[in-house]
Every structure is written in structure tokens, then in C-alpha cells.
Design an enzyme around this catalytic site. Structure first.
Site, PDB file in Angstrom:
ATOM      1  N   LYS A 212      32.157  35.570 130.931  1.00 15.63           N
ATOM      2  CA  LYS A 212      32.644  34.558 131.866  1.00 15.63           C
ATOM      3  C   LYS A 212      33.971  34.987 132.496  1.00 15.63           C
ATOM      4  O   LYS A 212      34.656  35.882 132.010  1.00 15.63           O
ATOM      5  CB  LYS A 212      32.815  33.208 131.153  1.00 15.63           C
ATOM      6  CG  LYS A 212      31.501  32.621 130.664  1.00 15.63           C
ATOM      7  CD  LYS A 212      30.568  32.273 131.816  1.00 15.63           C
ATOM      8  CE  LYS A 212      29.291  31.594 131.376  1.00 15.63           C
ATOM      9  NZ  LYS A 212      28.365  32.440 130.635  1.00 15.63           N
ATOM     10  N   LEU A 213      34.314  34.304 133.579  1.00 15.34           N
ATOM     11  CA  LEU A 213      35.548  34.636 134.310  1.00 15.34           C
ATOM     12  C   LEU A 213      36.774  34.500 133.401  1.00 15.34           C
ATOM     13  O   LEU A 213      37.686  35.320 133.431  1.00 15.34           O
ATOM     14  CB  LEU A 213      35.655  33.700 135.517  1.00 15.34           C
ATOM     15  CG  LEU A 213      36.843  33.882 136.432  1.00 15.34           C
ATOM     16  CD1 LEU A 213      36.409  33.818 137.882  1.00 15.34           C
ATOM     17  CD2 LEU A 213      37.914  32.841 136.161  1.00 15.34           C
TER      18      LEU A 213
END
Ligand SMILES: Cc1ncc(COP(=O)(O)O)c(C=O)c1O
Length: 403
Positions: A212-213
């Protein structure tokens, strides 16, 4: 040449320092000051109107964050807080990661899938309206909706939230991929829902998985809107241990709390949120610009509902304009040491959910058949980006001359 991954963790000195600080404090446990601080910093971030990070900003008193072991755990707790019971029907975005649907199964409930809207790739509000009406008419109304903010772009909550309200069902926003995204109603600048992703439903969730970011290596966050929900979430996430000196349990709970070391990494990442987003945005823009001579590529419609976080740069290959399929392109990239991935396979095509009901389904199938995600990590260098661009353009060119 080093292999280029799709979305690897981007952690550096700030996260390392935070991790060592937590380690040295001795709080190597699923309780500790880093967890409390990560939760309150996330509340402060969500209290702002934009994706800027103001660690000293004033927190809204109607927002509560509970740090958990995963986004899936957060979805499960959101369903329990929504009082979902065995046999209930829960509407779920069809075009999503399997965790959105699996959480419904954890409750013994039945996921009913809803197709995407071509203009956002997210849940189609017309499909939602049809499903709500149809299920009510049949005498087994839906009890909740899990709506995914796909690839870091919000669904059209200006239409979705009022429909949920009108039918009295809980809206759970699966913003696992959308930390840092900002929702903007495309037709109303005054919509009170406008603001950071995670706040548009009755409950919101984030994932901090390794891809994920914002990553903590693994973890998640539940966002709720009142103190009693937050207290209940914490209680259920710590094995439902009654507040007594001895171990007393009166209902089934879960071991879902985030660890203190993990939370420290999360604080480091949160402080870099604007940079993590802008780096992914630069990659998306660079791909679009460099590959503009190839009209056979269509890009994810980022910007349709506000400011996305550009989690993954996704493209569609127009089958009427090129013989290159996503699989062919994926293999060409792989041969050059570059990882890419098909878009999410819709839930109604999964063997696990083949028997479940679906409203629509042709849009998500079409997106899946023609789409591919390109490397998008915030640590991607301009040279690595150029390697990706070269392989994509060479592959498309080669098949043009063949045609
Ligand atoms: C849309 C969506 N929902 C839920 C999840 C589950 O999050 P986690 O892996 O943290 O359990 C993910 C990602 O993994 C996701 O992409």
C-alpha cells in the site's frame, strides 16, 4: 539490472528511527505510546480538509481511529459494529480485492455483488439503487454496503451515501487503497462529504499492507464516528477481555490490535504522506505523457471524484485498436525484469463466490479483461520509469507493424 516491483514498500531513515525509538522504549507489545500517537495523528490528518499532513492540527471530536492488525480486521469489526448477523445480505463492490467479501463471510452473512461504473471504475450508484429496491421487494433487504475506493480513487459518495441513508443500511467505506485520497462530489462543492477518504461512510477502513501507499509492513485502521463504537472496536480487538483484573470473557473477541513497533513505522510514513502521493502522481503523469502517442491505451479515470492518491498506474488496452493483450504485455515486461499485475479479478468470477448473486457484472469483467497495473511505487526512479515506458512502447509498436 534490478527487478522493478509493482508497489514495494518505500521506507527510509524516518521510519527506521521511529522503529528504533519504539524498540528502545521497551514497548514491544500490542499496546504502547506509538499506537496511541499513530491513532491521534491519523485523527488530526483526517480532521483537515486536504491531503496535507499537519501533525499539530486540531483534531475533530467526532472522529475515532483504531489501529488494527490489518485492513481485513477493520472490515470485520465494521460489520460487527453494524450488527451484521448470520444470514444477512451485505452489498459489496464486485470489482475489489477478496478481503472486502471475505469479511462478510466471517460474519456468516452473504455478499451480494454490485457492478462498477465505467466513468470511475468504482461501484455504480444506479446498480446500488436497483439492488436496494429489488432486495427490499423480495423481502430480504440488504443490511449494509461495503464500497471500495479502487486504486486510491473514491466512489461517488454524493449519490451512494443518500441511497444507503434512505434504505437505513450501514455504509462501510473500504478505503484500504485510498489513504491520502480526497473526495470531491463532482456536482457539489458544498457537499459535507467532501474531504479526506475514509470519512464518507458510517465506518471507514485503511490498509497498511506492504504493497500500500502507506505501509507498516501489515496493519489497518478503523475509522468510526462516535466514542461508543471506538470503545467497542477496541474491546472486540483485544479478545473481548472484560475490564477486570483477572481474565474474564463474556463474548467472542479477536486478536486484532496493531503492535507498538508497527505503529511507529506508520507514524513515520504518515509524516511523509504528501511526498508519497506526489511521487506516485509524477509516475502516473510521466507514463501518460510518454505513452500519449499510443491511443490504444486508456488510463484509469483518476480525478473523476476528487484528488486520488495515485496508488497504482492502471491502463486498459483497447482490443479494437491493438492485438496486444494485458497478458502479452505483462509477459513482455516480466521478460525485462519488470513486475506488472492484471486488475482485480471481479468477485463474481472467483470460484469462491461463483454462486453468489451479482447485479450487472459486464463492466467489471470488461475492465478485468483489458487492464494492467504498471509499477507505481513511490521509490521508483526516473530511470526505472523509463525502462517500463520503453517496454510498453516497444511492445505496442511491434504489434502495430505486424498488423
Ligand atoms: C480493497 C481492499 N480491501 C481490503 C484489503 C485488505 O487489507 P489487508 O491486506 O490490510 O487486510 C485490501 C488490501 O489488501 C484491499 O485492496
Amino acid at each position: 539490472m534490478d527487478r522493478i516491483y509493482l508497489s514495494p514498500p518505500d521506507v527510509g531513515p524516518r521510519e527506521r528511527e521511529a522503529l528504533l525509538r519504539a524498540f528502545d522504549s521497551g514497548w514491544v507489545a500490542p499496546v504502547g505510546p506509538e499506537i496511541d500517537a499513530f491513532e491521534s495523528e491519523m485523527v488530526r490528518y483526517l480532521s483537515g480538509a486536504s491531503r496535507e499532513y499537519h501533525p499539530d492540527g486540531s483534531p475533530r471530536d467526532d472522529l475515532f481511529c483504531t489501529a488494527l492488525s490489518s485492513g481485513t480486521a477493520a472490515l470485520h469489526l465494521a460489520l460487527l459494529l453494524s450488527r451484521i448477523e448470520p444470514g444477512d445480505r451485505v452489498l459489496v463492490s464486485d470489482f475489489t480485492f477478496v478481503a472486502s467479501a471475505n469479511a462478510v463471510r466471517y460474519c456468516g452473512a452473504e455478499p451480494v455483488f454490485l457492478d462498477s461504473d465505467r466513468s470511475t471504475w468504482n461501484l455504480d450508484p444506479d446498480c446500488l439503487a436497483e439492488a436496494l429496491e429489488t432486495l427490499s421487494r423480495e423481502g430480504a433487504p440488504a443490511r449494509a454496503l461495503i464500497c471500495t475506493d479502487l486504486y486510491g480513487q473514491c466512489a461517488d459518495y454524493g449519490r451512494i451515501a443518500p441511497l444507503c441513508r434512505a434504505h437505513g443500511i450501514s455504509l462501510i467505506q473500504d478505503a484500504a487503497e485510498a489513504v491520502g485520497t480526497v473526495y470531491q462530489n463532482p456536482t457539489s462543492h458544498d457537499d459535507p462529504l467532501n474531504g479526506p477518504a475514509g470519512l464518507q461512510g458510517d465506518y471507514g477502513i485503511f490498509s497498511f499492507n506492504g504493497n500500500k501507499l502507506l505501509t507498516t509492513g501489515g496493519g489497518g485502521m478503523l475509522i468510526s464516528k462516535n466514542q461508543s463504537d471506538a470503545d467497542r472496536a477496541r474491546f472486540l480487538a483485544t479478545q473481548a477481555k472484560e475490564p477486570l483484573p483477572h481474565y474474564q470473557h463474556e463474548e467472542v473477541g479477536f486478536n486484532y490490535r496493531m503492535g507498538n513497533l508497527t505503529a511507529a513505522i506508520g507514524r513515520g510514513q504518515l509524516s511523509r504522506l504528501p511526498d508519497l502521493i506526489s511521487s506516485r502522481q509524477q509516475t502516473f503523469v510521466a507514463y501518460q505523457e510518454a505513452l500519449a502517442p499510443y491511443p490504444e491505451i486508456r488510463w484509469i479515470p483518476y480525478g473523476a471524484t476528487g484528488q486520488p492518491n495515485y496508488w497504482l498506474s492502471c491502463l486498459l488496452l483497447d482490443p479494437s485498436a491493438t492485438a496486444v493483450t494485458p497478458d502479452l504485455l505483462r509477459k513482455a515486461l516480466d521478460a525485462q525484469g519488470i513486475e506488472s499485475r492484471p486488475l482485480w479479478k471481479p468477485m463474481h468470477l472467483q470460484p469462491l463466490y461463483r454462486e453468489n448473486r451479482i447485479f450487472g457484472g459486464s463492466v467489471s469483467e470488461d475492465l478485468y479483461s483489458h487492464g494492467l497495473c504498471l509499477p507505481s511505487g513511490s521509490g521508483l526512479t526516473p530511470d526505472e520509469r523509463n525502462r517500463v515506458i520503453q517496454v510498453v512502447s516497444q511492445t505496442l509498436k511491434a504489434h502495430r507493424s505486424e498488423g
